[in-house]
Design a protein around this motif. Sequence first.
Motif, PDB file in Angstrom:
ATOM      1  N   GLY A 148       0.813  -1.203   0.000  1.00 44.02           N
ATOM      2  CA  GLY A 148       0.000   0.000   0.000  1.00 44.02           C
ATOM      3  C   GLY A 148       0.854   1.264   0.000  1.00 44.02           C
ATOM      4  O   GLY A 148       2.063   1.228  -0.267  1.00 44.02           O
ATOM      5  N   ASP A 149       0.215   2.359   0.293  1.00 46.10           N
ATOM      6  CA  ASP A 149       0.944   3.626   0.385  1.00 46.10           C
ATOM      7  C   ASP A 149       1.944   3.551   1.524  1.00 46.10           C
ATOM      8  O   ASP A 149       1.704   2.880   2.527  1.00 46.10           O
ATOM      9  CB  ASP A 149      -0.023   4.785   0.650  1.00 46.10           C
ATOM     10  CG  ASP A 149      -0.836   5.147  -0.580  1.00 46.10           C
ATOM     11  OD1 ASP A 149      -0.420   4.774  -1.689  1.00 46.10           O
ATOM     12  OD2 ASP A 149      -1.885   5.804  -0.414  1.00 46.10           O
ATOM     13  N   PRO A 150       3.058   4.251   1.413  1.00 46.83           N
ATOM     14  CA  PRO A 150       4.043   4.261   2.487  1.00 46.83           C
ATOM     15  C   PRO A 150       3.448   4.826   3.777  1.00 46.83           C
ATOM     16  O   PRO A 150       2.539   5.651   3.744  1.00 46.83           O
ATOM     17  CB  PRO A 150       5.152   5.167   1.973  1.00 46.83           C
ATOM     18  CG  PRO A 150       4.901   5.333   0.532  1.00 46.83           C
ATOM     19  CD  PRO A 150       3.472   5.048   0.274  1.00 46.83           C
ATOM     20  N   PHE A 151       3.979   4.344   4.886  1.00 49.25           N
ATOM     21  CA  PHE A 151       3.522   4.782   6.203  1.00 49.25           C
ATOM     22  C   PHE A 151       4.222   6.086   6.572  1.00 49.25           C
ATOM     23  O   PHE A 151       5.444   6.181   6.451  1.00 49.25           O
ATOM     24  CB  PHE A 151       3.842   3.698   7.231  1.00 49.25           C
ATOM     25  CG  PHE A 151       3.315   3.993   8.588  1.00 49.25           C
ATOM     26  CD1 PHE A 151       1.982   3.846   8.879  1.00 49.25           C
ATOM     27  CD2 PHE A 151       4.157   4.443   9.591  1.00 49.25           C
ATOM     28  CE1 PHE A 151       1.482   4.122  10.139  1.00 49.25           C
ATOM     29  CE2 PHE A 151       3.677   4.721  10.857  1.00 49.25           C
ATOM     30  CZ  PHE A 151       2.327   4.563  11.120  1.00 49.25           C
ATOM     31  N   PRO A 152       3.477   7.103   7.015  1.00 46.32           N
ATOM     32  CA  PRO A 152       4.120   8.373   7.377  1.00 46.32           C
ATOM     33  C   PRO A 152       4.933   8.231   8.666  1.00 46.32           C
ATOM     34  O   PRO A 152       4.391   8.191   9.754  1.00 46.32           O
ATOM     35  CB  PRO A 152       2.959   9.341   7.544  1.00 46.32           C
ATOM     36  CG  PRO A 152       1.783   8.489   7.790  1.00 46.32           C
ATOM     37  CD  PRO A 152       2.040   7.170   7.138  1.00 46.32           C
ATOM     38  N   LEU A 153       6.218   8.093   8.515  1.00 52.08           N
ATOM     39  CA  LEU A 153       7.132   7.962   9.630  1.00 52.08           C
ATOM     40  C   LEU A 153       8.426   8.630   9.183  1.00 52.08           C
ATOM     41  O   LEU A 153       8.804   8.515   8.026  1.00 52.08           O
ATOM     42  CB  LEU A 153       7.375   6.486   9.951  1.00 52.08           C
ATOM     43  CG  LEU A 153       8.248   6.188  11.145  1.00 52.08           C
ATOM     44  CD1 LEU A 153       7.482   6.508  12.428  1.00 52.08           C
ATOM     45  CD2 LEU A 153       8.658   4.725  11.164  1.00 52.08           C
ATOM     46  N   TYR A 154       9.071   9.324  10.048  1.00 51.44           N
ATOM     47  CA  TYR A 154      10.272  10.029   9.638  1.00 51.44           C
ATOM     48  C   TYR A 154      11.381   9.024   9.386  1.00 51.44           C
ATOM     49  O   TYR A 154      11.844   8.344  10.292  1.00 51.44           O
ATOM     50  CB  TYR A 154      10.641  11.075  10.688  1.00 51.44           C
ATOM     51  CG  TYR A 154       9.570  12.128  10.784  1.00 51.44           C
ATOM     52  CD1 TYR A 154       9.409  13.054   9.782  1.00 51.44           C
ATOM     53  CD2 TYR A 154       8.665  12.143  11.836  1.00 51.44           C
ATOM     54  CE1 TYR A 154       8.409  13.993   9.814  1.00 51.44           C
ATOM     55  CE2 TYR A 154       7.663  13.082  11.891  1.00 51.44           C
ATOM     56  CZ  TYR A 154       7.536  14.003  10.879  1.00 51.44           C
ATOM     57  OH  TYR A 154       6.538  14.929  10.926  1.00 51.44           O
ATOM     58  N   ASP A 155      11.777   8.902   8.127  1.00 53.59           N
ATOM     59  CA  ASP A 155      12.768   7.905   7.746  1.00 53.59           C
ATOM     60  C   ASP A 155      14.184   8.465   7.827  1.00 53.59           C
ATOM     61  O   ASP A 155      14.400   9.645   8.035  1.00 53.59           O
ATOM     62  CB  ASP A 155      12.469   7.371   6.334  1.00 53.59           C
ATOM     63  CG  ASP A 155      12.603   8.443   5.277  1.00 53.59           C
ATOM     64  OD1 ASP A 155      12.785   9.623   5.628  1.00 53.59           O
ATOM     65  OD2 ASP A 155      12.533   8.101   4.096  1.00 53.59           O
ATOM     66  N   ASP A 156      15.117   7.576   7.668  1.00 47.44           N
ATOM     67  CA  ASP A 156      16.533   7.909   7.719  1.00 47.44           C
ATOM     68  C   ASP A 156      17.059   7.849   6.289  1.00 47.44           C
ATOM     69  O   ASP A 156      16.674   6.976   5.509  1.00 47.44           O
ATOM     70  CB  ASP A 156      17.229   6.879   8.616  1.00 47.44           C
ATOM     71  CG  ASP A 156      18.667   7.234   8.879  1.00 47.44           C
ATOM     72  OD1 ASP A 156      19.393   7.518   7.915  1.00 47.44           O
ATOM     73  OD2 ASP A 156      19.050   7.206  10.073  1.00 47.44           O
ATOM     74  N   ALA A 157      17.975   8.719   5.918  1.00 47.11           N
ATOM     75  CA  ALA A 157      18.497   8.736   4.545  1.00 47.11           C
ATOM     76  C   ALA A 157      19.265   7.462   4.233  1.00 47.11           C
ATOM     77  O   ALA A 157      19.337   7.048   3.072  1.00 47.11           O
ATOM     78  CB  ALA A 157      19.394   9.954   4.364  1.00 47.11           C
TER      79      ALA A 157
END
Length: 161
Positions: A148-157
């Motif tokens: 599905g759509d990506p989960f809104p979570l602050y990701d790491d580069a």
Amino acid sequence: MAYATLDDLKGRLDWTLDEDELRIAATALEDASDMAATYGREWAVDSAPRMVRTLVLKAASRYMRNPGGYTQSRAGDETLAWNDEAGENAGTVYFAREEQDLLAELAGRRPGLTSVPITAWGTNLRRPYRAGAKGPTGDGCVPVDYGGDPFPLYDDAESPW
């Protein structure tokens, strides 16, 4: 600025008010209306919820029926008693705790829990979630296993987790 009229209050009482009682009843309606605005909000008289009018009439008629706030009275030995439930409000126009809560709810002030978004100290906030974005694109989303759509979570580069 009373939320109920003197005629409305007369209809709730089972006796005819004399001149002094009419004056006291009008003051009781004003006091109850002022307290309704305090516990709730200041509604325009013509657009106040019907329940506000009902609660004002209930408080004013409670006062008119028992202006001293007595819970017990005896003729022999002249015993008088007050109830602790009314406390300092005995002998005054007042709203019970349930009535105060109802006025607050009518005003849109609902007590209870609410959720508040929080982040860890020093979190590098990235661009917010965009609907339809796929994968760890640096937009604050991480991929999901179910496609599905990506989960809104602050990701790491460096890593999506």
